[in-house]
Design an enzyme around this catalytic site. Sequence first.
Site, short mmCIF file in Angstrom:
data_model
loop_
_atom_site.label_atom_id
_atom_site.label_comp_id
_atom_site.label_asym_id
_atom_site.label_seq_id
_atom_site.Cartn_x
_atom_site.Cartn_y
_atom_site.Cartn_z
N LYS A 76 0.86 -1.19 0.00
CA LYS A 76 0.00 0.00 0.00
C LYS A 76 0.89 1.24 0.00
CE LYS A 76 -3.57 2.42 2.60
NZ LYS A 76 -4.59 2.35 3.65
N LYS A 79 -2.26 -1.46 -3.76
CA LYS A 79 -3.12 -0.28 -3.66
C LYS A 79 -2.30 0.98 -3.73
CE LYS A 79 -6.16 1.88 -0.31
NZ LYS A 79 -6.60 1.90 1.06
#
Length: 331
Positions: free
Chosen positions: A202, A256
């Site tokens: 992420k 992400k």
Amino acid sequence: MRPTQAAFPATRLRRTRQSPAIRDMVAENTLTSADLIWPVFVRDGEGVEEPVPSMPGVMRRSIDRVVEAAREAADLGIPAICLFPFTSAENRTADCAEAWSPDNLSNRATRAIKAAVPDIAVMADVALDPYSDTGHDGFVVNGEIINDATVEALVKQALSQAEAGVDIIGPSDMMDGRIGAIRAALEANGHPNVILMSYAAKYASAFYGPFRDAVGAGAALKGDKKTYQMNPANTDEALRLVERDLREGADMVMVKPGLPYLDICRRVKDNFGAPTFAYQVSGEYAMIMAAVQNGWIDEERAMLESLMCFKRAGCDGVLSYFAPKVARLLS
Ligand code: PBG
């Protein structure tokens, strides 16, 4: 390996693009509603659907409306719904205790969905930002986001979600060691079948802005998340994070944001072969919708194309705010 092919005109690659039927025959990837996870925002109240201004078409829903949304999603063949709470101001505190309250919004919504729509998988997010007065995913002490005490809190949060009946826990906090700690606690407390989908790679991204509006964490946030979320310049580090989280007990891993990070999706899938997901985040959704609202791009084609690209990059599925629209289109 590149297949051997004859020179032009024996080979005319346009032959296999000449009609919809032939194009379908040679399509290398497919997009179905089973590839989608739908993130939804939960708020208090009843019968409430409140638009999120920076995410046209996205609502904050009261629990009764979330249950309706879950039923619609299940009917459309969407396998999972992912809950994000819009926590009221009085429940955002320095100790973040609301995060592991059995009766917080996320846990109440989970129980309501499980009772009414047992077939859809419920995923919940582990991180402290919806419950913290700082907007950070962990505890802040003297300006530092402290790791180990945060992990202890995340374990309590994850256990409360497991008790409420979630199928999938998605730790989005990026603290070190949280996957192993949560997995051990789940095993020790009678939840051996709860799935962990780690937000493993992420990045500290500008594309989360509209999400922070939606959950009300943007205004509070001081500084940035760069000491725990990844530097967008890095790719080998993503593989180290994924490998670590798989070793600690993650069943699935996530990259992400999505579209700007498809190279990471492909490397993760190729290196580990684990169930790999991407999150088409709020800013990606907002960009597409802003252009759609200006009449600059076609909504249906843009959403279908963007989601197909995740499949091509090796993803097994995508978290996307387009999920119900796409599923309706595909059905
Ligand atoms: C926070 C969290 C974020 C998102 C999911 N969980 C935002 C952040 O890290 O600041 C972003 C999702 C999106 O932008 O759609 N733990």
